[in-house]
Enzyme design. Structure first.
Site, PDB file in Angstrom:
ATOM      1  N   HIS A 216      50.739 -49.531   2.035  1.00  0.00           N
ATOM      2  CA  HIS A 216      51.514 -49.433   0.798  1.00  0.00           C
ATOM      3  C   HIS A 216      52.997 -49.419   1.146  1.00  0.00           C
ATOM      4  O   HIS A 216      53.376 -49.229   2.304  1.00  0.00           O
ATOM      5  CB  HIS A 216      51.165 -48.141   0.029  1.00  0.00           C
ATOM      6  CG  HIS A 216      51.572 -46.902   0.760  1.00  0.00           C
ATOM      7  ND1 HIS A 216      50.885 -46.419   1.871  1.00  0.00           N
ATOM      8  CD2 HIS A 216      52.614 -46.043   0.564  1.00  0.00           C
ATOM      9  CE1 HIS A 216      51.479 -45.333   2.311  1.00  0.00           C
ATOM     10  NE2 HIS A 216      52.536 -45.080   1.555  1.00  0.00           N
ATOM     11  N   ASP A 218      56.763 -47.569  -0.365  1.00  0.00           N
ATOM     12  CA  ASP A 218      57.190 -46.422  -1.165  1.00  0.00           C
ATOM     13  C   ASP A 218      58.058 -46.880  -2.328  1.00  0.00           C
ATOM     14  O   ASP A 218      58.864 -47.806  -2.180  1.00  0.00           O
ATOM     15  CB  ASP A 218      57.966 -45.420  -0.306  1.00  0.00           C
ATOM     16  CG  ASP A 218      57.093 -44.762   0.745  1.00  0.00           C
ATOM     17  OD1 ASP A 218      55.854 -44.752   0.571  1.00  0.00           O
ATOM     18  OD2 ASP A 218      57.648 -44.251   1.742  1.00  0.00           O
ATOM     19  N   HIS A 273      53.417 -49.734   5.283  1.00  0.00           N
ATOM     20  CA  HIS A 273      52.964 -48.801   6.296  1.00  0.00           C
ATOM     21  C   HIS A 273      51.651 -48.155   5.881  1.00  0.00           C
ATOM     22  O   HIS A 273      51.242 -48.236   4.723  1.00  0.00           O
ATOM     23  CB  HIS A 273      54.033 -47.733   6.575  1.00  0.00           C
ATOM     24  CG  HIS A 273      54.480 -46.977   5.353  1.00  0.00           C
ATOM     25  ND1 HIS A 273      55.282 -47.536   4.369  1.00  0.00           N
ATOM     26  CD2 HIS A 273      54.234 -45.712   4.938  1.00  0.00           C
ATOM     27  CE1 HIS A 273      55.518 -46.640   3.420  1.00  0.00           C
ATOM     28  NE2 HIS A 273      54.884 -45.526   3.746  1.00  0.00           N
ATOM     29  N   ARG A 283      46.084 -34.157  11.964  1.00  0.00           N
ATOM     30  CA  ARG A 283      47.468 -34.599  11.808  1.00  0.00           C
ATOM     31  C   ARG A 283      48.015 -34.163  10.466  1.00  0.00           C
ATOM     32  O   ARG A 283      47.332 -34.276   9.439  1.00  0.00           O
ATOM     33  CB  ARG A 283      47.557 -36.126  11.928  1.00  0.00           C
ATOM     34  CG  ARG A 283      48.967 -36.670  11.749  1.00  0.00           C
ATOM     35  CD  ARG A 283      49.028 -38.166  11.979  1.00  0.00           C
ATOM     36  NE  ARG A 283      50.375 -38.668  11.751  1.00  0.00           N
ATOM     37  CZ  ARG A 283      50.808 -39.162  10.603  1.00  0.00           C
ATOM     38  NH1 ARG A 283      49.983 -39.261   9.566  1.00  0.00           N
ATOM     39  NH2 ARG A 283      52.070 -39.576  10.468  1.00  0.00           N
TER      40      ARG A 283
END
Length: 348
Positions: A216, A218, A273, A283
């Site tokens: 996607h 941002d 990304h 994570r």
């Protein structure tokens, strides 16, 4: 049914990857020699050439890692500690602050989930302003530390975002005064907007078949990401495929959003990304999204338009852009494009 209304899994009690979370990923990763693989630029903010280095990174990558940014390392450690504290809570306790289907803040799945056929190995917590209302549901008698750390981190991220945007304008030959909404901040409702997103990618039993966050871009001007020590963030690079963005001690990842691509008339690239997961480490990341006032119009800056660089995008407010992205997702920038005569290419 909207996937973003589905309750996240109780990841601690999942021994096998459910079919609902099983992706086909093998063909998406071209094999690369790790010795020759490209890496995202690392820029020292104290470098006298930082503005030109930032411009080059924005034009060629849409992303870079920033060191010597001035945010206290202790604060970065504290926000990660509080993020891990939140996601370590039992599933039923986290659901006390579940985000409503139409809500903006709280605990839940990624908003892009509604566009996906499979679910993500992900849980998140979205904060706008003070997190006290939700934090008091997590820790009724002990939520002030979480709130203090979050609010201090928000303050630092906002200041750094504005500093970076000023440098980006400078790198394009612009003054901050060239963007009225960036310098006129007298009324609260006309202030630039920021959102803090805490992300969790739990240990996954079959990481090679799961996706943490699907590809996607941002919908922001600028996004700042603090990763913990586990790798997972990847950026798509033409000719190279998915390039890992390995954590650098004390660094923040900076990536360009859709609105900055519009503002720069396409010179700065909004970067595609994603996040992958692993079978060893939990994570977490802390993401700060920075955008203009919701009702301020964003359009290509006139200083950047000439015979060789015609206007590529029509004016749009952040609110309008977010509404369009709910419909068009990864095609939204194309929806905002216009031809050289100023006619919107979508026919509206």
């Amino acid at each position: 049914m909207q996937l973003n209304q589905i309750t996240p899994l109780d990841f601690k009690n999942v021994a096998k990857l459910p079919d609902s979370h099983r992706w086909t990923l093998s063909s998406e990763n071209p094999s690369q020699d790790p010795l020759t693989q490209e890496s995202v630029p690392i820029i020292d903010l104290n470098d006298p050439h930082a503005p030109s280095l930032i411009r080059e990174a924005n034009e060629n990558w849409g992303m870079f890692q920033l060191t010597n940014h001035g945010v206290p390392i202790t604060l970065m450690q504290e926000i990660q500690s509080q993020t891990q504290r939140l996601f370590a809570l039992p599933a039923d306790q986290k659901l006390l602050a579940a985000r409503s289907p139409d809500g903006l803040t709280g605990y839940g799945m990624a908003r892009i989930s509604s566009f996906l056929n499979k679910q993500l190995w992900f849980e998140g917590f979205t904060i706008i302003g003070s997190p006290a209302q939700h934090a008091s549901q997590f820790w009724p008698n002990d939520y002030t530390t979480f709130c203090d750390v979050v609010e201090e981190y928000q303050k630092e991220m906002k200041g750094l975002s504005e500093r970076l945007i000023g440098l980006m304008f400078k790198s394009l030959g612009l003054a901050q005064e060239d963007v009225k909404w960036f310098t006129t901040k007298s009324e609260t409702q006309h202030q630039p907007q920021s959102v803090l997103q805490l992300n969790s990618y739990p240990i996954c039993p079959e990481a090679g078949q799961a996706m943490g966050l699907a590809p996607h871009t941002d919908s922001t001007l600028l996004t700042l990401v603090h990763q913990n020590n586990a790798s997972g963030l990847q950026v798509f690079r033409e000719g190279s495929g998915w390039v890992p963005v390995h954590p650098v001690d004390g660094a923040l990842v900076v990536n360009i959003g859709d609105l900055m691509q519009i503002l720069s008339n396409g010179r700065f690239k909004s970067v595609l990304h994603r996040a992958v997961v692993n079978e060893t480490y939990h994570r977490t990341s802390v993401v700060h999204f920075y955008g203009p006032p919701m009702d301020a119009e964003v359009s290509p800056l006139m200083h950047l338009i000439d015979f060789d660089h015609p206007v590529l995008y029509r004016a749009v407010s952040w609110k309008e852009y977010l509404d369009a992205k709910k419909i068009h997702f990864d095609k939204t920038l194309d929806f905002i494009k216009q031809d050289a005569l100023g006619v919107p290419k979508n026919g509206h």
